[in-house]
Design a protein around this motif. Structure first.
Motif, PDB file in Angstrom:
ATOM      1  N   GLU A  66       0.811  -1.214   0.000  1.00  0.00           N
ATOM      2  CA  GLU A  66       0.000   0.000   0.000  1.00  0.00           C
ATOM      3  C   GLU A  66       0.851   1.274   0.000  1.00  0.00           C
ATOM      4  OE1 GLU A  66      -0.513  -1.939   4.156  1.00  0.00           O
ATOM      5  OE2 GLU A  66      -0.275  -2.553   2.062  1.00  0.00           O
ATOM      6  N   ASP A  67       2.153   1.143   0.314  1.00  0.00           N
ATOM      7  CA  ASP A  67       3.028   2.318   0.331  1.00  0.00           C
ATOM      8  C   ASP A  67       3.685   2.599  -1.018  1.00  0.00           C
ATOM      9  OD1 ASP A  67       2.489   2.624   3.013  1.00  0.00           O
ATOM     10  OD2 ASP A  67       4.246   1.477   3.656  1.00  0.00           O
ATOM     11  N   THR A  68       3.612   1.653  -1.935  1.00  0.00           N
ATOM     12  CA  THR A  68       4.377   1.779  -3.174  1.00  0.00           C
ATOM     13  C   THR A  68       3.890   2.909  -4.070  1.00  0.00           C
ATOM     14  OG1 THR A  68       2.945   0.134  -4.249  1.00  0.00           O
ATOM     15  CG2 THR A  68       4.974  -0.673  -3.207  1.00  0.00           C
ATOM     16  N   GLU A  69       2.613   3.292  -3.938  1.00  0.00           N
ATOM     17  CA  GLU A  69       2.059   4.295  -4.839  1.00  0.00           C
ATOM     18  C   GLU A  69       2.262   5.721  -4.359  1.00  0.00           C
ATOM     19  OE1 GLU A  69      -1.976   3.280  -5.586  1.00  0.00           O
ATOM     20  OE2 GLU A  69      -1.495   1.404  -6.616  1.00  0.00           O
ATOM     21  N   GLN A  70       2.948   5.904  -3.235  1.00  0.00           N
ATOM     22  CA  GLN A  70       3.255   7.261  -2.784  1.00  0.00           C
ATOM     23  C   GLN A  70       4.170   7.939  -3.795  1.00  0.00           C
ATOM     24  OE1 GLN A  70       5.040   6.893   1.082  1.00  0.00           O
ATOM     25  NE2 GLN A  70       3.155   6.237   2.082  1.00  0.00           N
ATOM     26  N   LEU A  71       3.892   9.205  -4.078  1.00  0.00           N
ATOM     27  CA  LEU A  71       4.666   9.942  -5.074  1.00  0.00           C
ATOM     28  C   LEU A  71       5.888  10.586  -4.434  1.00  0.00           C
ATOM     29  CD1 LEU A  71       4.409  10.605  -8.120  1.00  0.00           C
ATOM     30  CD2 LEU A  71       3.421  12.803  -7.441  1.00  0.00           C
ATOM     31  N   HIS A  72       7.035  10.397  -5.071  1.00  0.00           N
ATOM     32  CA  HIS A  72       8.281  10.968  -4.553  1.00  0.00           C
ATOM     33  C   HIS A  72       8.951  11.825  -5.620  1.00  0.00           C
ATOM     34  CE1 HIS A  72       8.804   8.800  -0.621  1.00  0.00           C
ATOM     35  NE2 HIS A  72       7.731   8.208  -1.139  1.00  0.00           N
ATOM     36  N   THR A  73       9.694  12.827  -5.161  1.00  0.00           N
ATOM     37  CA  THR A  73      10.229  13.873  -6.034  1.00  0.00           C
ATOM     38  C   THR A  73      11.765  13.905  -5.996  1.00  0.00           C
ATOM     39  OG1 THR A  73       9.925  15.448  -4.216  1.00  0.00           O
ATOM     40  CG2 THR A  73       8.142  15.267  -5.824  1.00  0.00           C
ATOM     41  N   PRO A  74      12.425  14.802  -6.776  1.00  0.00           N
ATOM     42  CA  PRO A  74      13.887  14.734  -6.925  1.00  0.00           C
ATOM     43  C   PRO A  74      14.712  15.017  -5.683  1.00  0.00           C
ATOM     44  CG  PRO A  74      12.906  15.986  -8.722  1.00  0.00           C
ATOM     45  CD  PRO A  74      11.829  15.752  -7.725  1.00  0.00           C
ATOM     46  N   ALA A  75      14.228  15.844  -4.763  1.00  0.00           N
ATOM     47  CA  ALA A  75      15.031  16.192  -3.582  1.00  0.00           C
ATOM     48  C   ALA A  75      14.150  16.144  -2.342  1.00  0.00           C
ATOM     49  CB  ALA A  75      15.647  17.578  -3.749  1.00  0.00           C
TER      50      ALA A  75
END
Length: 262
Positions: A66-75
């Protein structure tokens, strides 16, 4: 500009900041991955800037589906309050024309946040070493005068070699030519160190001479040297020298060869 994940911004006073320089082999970024994954650090916020190539992706440290779809950014900034440790992970290349502006942004944020010290992990091309840099282990360090006030004895006990200055014109003997600091393949490492010296920031650089390829062993080497100094694993429930590999590393070299080719 730092944007907090919570309604109220976190306090970084007396925290140690560890961050990578985007450099040869991505060794520093892999080392930071190990820190975030091992200590199960929580995301405190992100750095919003146009100095990095835009990108977004799934959670690289997910341990549950369920955590895999969290959106992450460059920094992004991660924290481990029990260790007084903050991590800035940089996942995208710096736009070359905006390199200086990005360094200025980092220095301003570090000063405003009140970190007790900053450690920049980096790497440099092994094939461009001169004769003196071939001696000893492939680790080198740099430290600003402000950091040496509190950490000079600890660094001396570790027996590390300071990054050597090299001749401006190798092979030519000129008594008037001052040796210079040169970190080929190190990205913003030299500039960030120079800026920190000018701003009297307590900052150290740990770098490893390496080559492009499978740099996972280099990442373990670099993070183990960092632990020798900061004793992060010793002050945590993890077993000594037991680093946790993040799930995203399963895709470091892409998927396997498609069976349809054969």
């Amino acid at each position: 500009m730092f944007i907090s994940s919570e309604n109220s911004p976190p306090s970084f006073k007396d925290y140690t900041l560890v961050m990578p320089a985007v450099a040869v082999g991505n060794v520093a970024q892999l080392s930071v991955d190990l820190l975030v994954s091992t200590f199960n650090m929580s995301r405190a916020g992100h750095i919003h800037t146009d100095c990095l190539i835009p990108m977004a992706g799934n959670n690289p440290y997910a341990t549950r589906e369920e955590d895999t779809e969290q959106l992450h950014t460059p920094a992004e900034v991660y924290t481990a309050p029990e260790l007084k440790l903050a991590i800035l992970q940089i996942r995208a290349p710096i736009i070359q024309a905006k390199s200086k502006r990005f360094r200025q942004l980092l220095v301003s944020w570090i000063k405003a946040s009140g970190f007790s010290r900053t450690v920049v992990l980096s790497s440099s091309h092994a094939y461009q070493r001169d004769d003196q840099q071939l001696q000893g282990i492939p680790l080198r360090y740099l430290a600003t005068a402000s950091l040496l006030k509190t950490s000079a004895d600890a660094l001396k006990e570790l027996g590390w070699r300071e990054m050597e200055r090299v001749p401006a014109f190798p092979g030519l003997t000129d008594a008037n030519a001052e040796p210079r600091l040169c970190i080929p393949g190190g990205g913003i490492t030299k500039g960030l160190y120079t800026d920190s010296c000018a701003e009297d920031l307590p900052l150290a650089v740990l770098l490893l001479f390496c080559s492009e390829g499978d740099n996972i062993p280099d990442a373990f080497t670099l993070v183990n040297h960092l632990n020798d100094w900061l004793h992060l694993l010793d002050n945590h429930s993890q077993e000594p020298n037991k680093w946790k590999i993040p799930t995203s590393w399963s895709l470091l070299f892409g998927s396997g060869i498609p069976p349809a080719l054969f």
